[in-house]
Design an enzyme around this catalytic site. Structure first.
Site, short mmCIF file in Angstrom:
data_model
loop_
_atom_site.label_atom_id
_atom_site.label_comp_id
_atom_site.label_asym_id
_atom_site.label_seq_id
_atom_site.Cartn_x
_atom_site.Cartn_y
_atom_site.Cartn_z
N ASP A 9 1.22 -0.82 0.45
CA ASP A 9 0.18 0.32 -0.14
C ASP A 9 1.07 1.50 -0.31
O ASP A 9 1.57 1.13 0.35
CB ASP A 9 -0.75 0.07 0.75
CG ASP A 9 -2.29 0.92 1.49
OD1 ASP A 9 -2.16 1.35 -0.15
OD2 ASP A 9 -2.83 1.53 2.05
N GLY B 171 -0.14 5.52 -4.08
CA GLY B 171 -0.51 6.74 -5.42
C GLY B 171 -0.45 7.76 -3.91
O GLY B 171 0.20 8.61 -4.45
N TRP C 223 2.20 8.01 -2.98
CA TRP C 223 4.29 8.24 -3.47
C TRP C 223 4.01 9.27 -3.91
O TRP C 223 5.19 10.12 -4.72
CB TRP C 223 4.32 7.00 -3.24
CG TRP C 223 6.29 6.39 -3.88
CD1 TRP C 223 7.15 6.72 -3.12
CD2 TRP C 223 6.92 6.91 -5.57
NE1 TRP C 223 8.71 6.66 -3.83
CE2 TRP C 223 8.13 6.25 -5.72
CE3 TRP C 223 5.87 7.42 -6.51
CZ2 TRP C 223 8.78 6.67 -6.52
CZ3 TRP C 223 7.16 7.81 -7.71
CH2 TRP C 223 8.03 7.32 -7.34
N SER D 31 -7.60 -5.31 -4.75
CA SER D 31 -8.73 -5.91 -3.77
C SER D 31 -10.01 -5.72 -4.46
O SER D 31 -10.25 -5.16 -5.71
CB SER D 31 -8.81 -5.05 -2.61
OG SER D 31 -9.51 -4.26 -2.77
N ASN E 36 -11.37 -1.68 -4.68
CA ASN E 36 -10.16 -1.34 -5.77
C ASN E 36 -11.26 -1.45 -6.81
O ASN E 36 -11.30 -0.03 -8.04
CB ASN E 36 -8.97 -2.20 -5.79
CG ASN E 36 -8.23 -1.56 -4.40
OD1 ASN E 36 -7.15 -2.51 -5.19
ND2 ASN E 36 -8.68 -0.61 -3.98
N TRP E 37 -11.75 -2.41 -6.74
CA TRP E 37 -13.45 -2.41 -8.63
C TRP E 37 -13.43 -1.09 -8.27
O TRP E 37 -14.39 0.03 -9.37
CB TRP E 37 -13.84 -3.07 -9.17
CG TRP E 37 -13.18 -4.85 -9.14
CD1 TRP E 37 -13.31 -5.62 -8.09
CD2 TRP E 37 -12.84 -4.41 -10.58
NE1 TRP E 37 -12.28 -6.97 -8.89
CE2 TRP E 37 -12.11 -6.08 -10.57
CE3 TRP E 37 -12.06 -4.05 -11.69
CZ2 TRP E 37 -11.29 -6.49 -11.55
CZ3 TRP E 37 -11.99 -4.67 -12.88
CH2 TRP E 37 -10.89 -5.84 -12.45
N ARG F 297 -12.88 2.66 -7.38
CA ARG F 297 -12.08 3.37 -8.25
C ARG F 297 -11.93 3.89 -9.14
O ARG F 297 -13.15 3.73 -10.61
CB ARG F 297 -10.20 3.22 -7.70
CG ARG F 297 -10.22 2.82 -6.35
CD ARG F 297 -9.21 2.05 -6.19
NE ARG F 297 -8.19 2.28 -4.83
CZ ARG F 297 -6.62 2.32 -4.52
NH1 ARG F 297 -5.92 2.46 -5.34
NH2 ARG F 297 -6.48 1.71 -2.67
N ARG G 240 1.97 -4.48 5.96
CA ARG G 240 1.45 -4.23 4.86
C ARG G 240 2.70 -2.50 5.63
O ARG G 240 2.92 -1.68 6.55
CB ARG G 240 0.52 -3.63 6.07
CG ARG G 240 -0.56 -2.11 5.04
CD ARG G 240 -1.88 -2.25 5.32
NE ARG G 240 -2.33 -1.31 4.41
CZ ARG G 240 -3.95 -1.25 4.67
NH1 ARG G 240 -4.52 -2.07 5.29
NH2 ARG G 240 -4.38 -0.40 3.94
C1 IPE Z 1 -5.59 -2.76 0.27
O1 IPE Z 1 -4.95 -0.89 -0.21
C2 IPE Z 1 -5.41 -3.40 -1.24
C3 IPE Z 1 -4.41 -3.47 -1.85
C4 IPE Z 1 -2.83 -3.22 -1.53
C5 IPE Z 1 -4.43 -4.14 -3.42
P1 IPE Z 1 -6.32 -0.39 0.02
O2 IPE Z 1 -5.58 0.88 -0.42
O3 IPE Z 1 -7.05 -0.76 -1.27
O4 IPE Z 1 -6.86 -0.43 1.47
P2 IPE Z 1 -8.04 0.87 2.03
O5 IPE Z 1 -8.77 1.26 1.25
O6 IPE Z 1 -7.20 1.95 2.57
O7 IPE Z 1 -8.31 0.21 3.39
C1 IPE Z 2 -1.92 -0.31 -3.32
O1 IPE Z 2 -1.14 1.37 -3.29
C2 IPE Z 2 -2.10 -0.57 -4.58
C3 IPE Z 2 -3.52 -0.17 -5.48
C4 IPE Z 2 -5.12 -1.04 -3.82
C5 IPE Z 2 -3.32 -1.12 -6.31
P1 IPE Z 2 -2.65 2.34 -3.22
O2 IPE Z 2 -3.34 2.72 -5.16
O3 IPE Z 2 -4.13 2.78 -2.25
O4 IPE Z 2 -1.88 3.45 -2.84
P2 IPE Z 2 -2.87 5.01 -1.68
O5 IPE Z 2 -2.62 3.71 -0.81
O6 IPE Z 2 -3.75 6.05 -2.10
O7 IPE Z 2 -1.00 5.75 -1.54
MG MG Z 3 -4.03 2.39 -0.80
#
Ligand code: IPE
Ligand code: IPE
Ligand code: MG
Length: 248
Positions: free
Chosen positions: A19, A22, A24, A64, A67-68, A70, A187
């Site tokens: 995680d 984004g 970064w 996850s 994540n769909w 987003r 994590r």
């Molecule tokens: C968890 O990260 C899923 C993955 C790293 C693939 P998220 O960024 O989706 O988790 P939340 O939304 O902060 O709980």
């Molecule tokens: C984890 O990084 C990758 C995925 C969930 C696909 P994020 O995209 O959640 O990054 P942050 O948490 O927004 O910084």
């Molecule tokens: Mg995240």
């Protein structure tokens, strides 16, 4: 109840929530997708470290079930990156003796990705050096639900006696069936939660959290996690004296 596995200083199975991609990128005033690309490099760092340390199984949370939801643009960019990674990395993983597997609901993925997943699994299925499992379209609740559905179907068809359903039978229908349970969970990204990752399998996993963002992952931080793990006492419900071989 099964008895606890023997203590080991190095995790046999490492599970990781990658995680912070984004953030970064946002900290650099760059699009989030750039962070995902940078995150792909950190995956290599993690794989190398695990291979060097004799880890048997590495499970990475890549995408996850939630994540769909987003923005479509980000999901689209992630799909492209995923496809590119599958095309560019799997051959090398195969050459290095790794088995590649995927867990999660594949139905939402574009057909070219589903085909690459199946091809990667078929190509590497006999490899024994390390199992790399990519959790994609994965949710812990989905995993437990699909296991329940399978068992219900088998019971309805007379293949499974409902009275025989125990923890090990449920476990055998989960995505990671056949692998030892994760010993260590890492994590990155600063949040202290599981985010619907391996809800069942993490029951007795040692947890390690870091503020480091995933693209900044380096060997030193992985070593810090492994050192912390080595110093933990895993009791699995027993007393400290029992675990250390003293008075029962
Ligand atoms: C968890 O990260 C899923 C993955 C790293 C693939 P998220 O960024 O989706 O988790 P939340 O939304 O902060 O709980
Ligand atoms: C984890 O990084 C990758 C995925 C969930 C696909 P994020 O995209 O959640 O990054 P942050 O948490 O927004 O910084
Ligand atoms: Mg995240």
């Amino acid at each position: 109840m099964s008895s606890p596995p023997p203590a080991s200083r190095t995790p046999r199975h490492l599970a990781v929530i990658m995680d912070g991609n984004g953030r970064w990128a946002e900290r650099r005033q760059r699009p989030r997708t750039l962070g995902h690309r940078a995150g792909a490099k950190a995956v290599q760092v993690c794989i190398e470290f695990c291979l060097a340390n004799g880890v048997e199984a590495l499970t990475l949370f890549a995408f996850s079930s939630e994540n769909w939801n987003r923005p479509q643009e980000e999901v689209g960019a992630l799909m492209k990156l995923f496809l590119r990674m599958l095309d560019s990395e799997v051959e090398e993983m195969h050459r290095r003796g790794m088995r590649v597997a995927f867990i999660g609901d594949r139905s939402g993925f574009p057909e070219p990705i589903r085909a690459r997943m199946a091809q990667s699994e078929a190509l590497t299925r006999d490899n024994r050096r390390m199992v790399l499992t990519i959790a994609a379209g994965y949710g812990g609740r989905w995993d437990i639900t699909q296991a329940c559905r399978q068992l219900a179907e088998d019971a309805a068809a007379g293949r499974v006696d409902p009275a025989s359903i125990d923890e090990s039978l449920v476990q055998s229908r989960l995505g990671l069936a056949g692998l030892p349970e994760p010993d260590l969970f890492i994590r990155t990204g600063g949040d202290v939660r599981i985010s619907n990752f391996l809800l069942w399998q993490l029951a007795y996993t040692e947890m390690w959290f870091t503020d480091l963002l995933w693209p900044d992952l380096d060997t030193a931080s992985l070593q810090a996690a492994f050192d912390a793990y080595a110093a933990r006492e895993r009791r699995f419900g027993l007393t400290s004296a029992q675990v250390s071989g003293g008075a029962a």
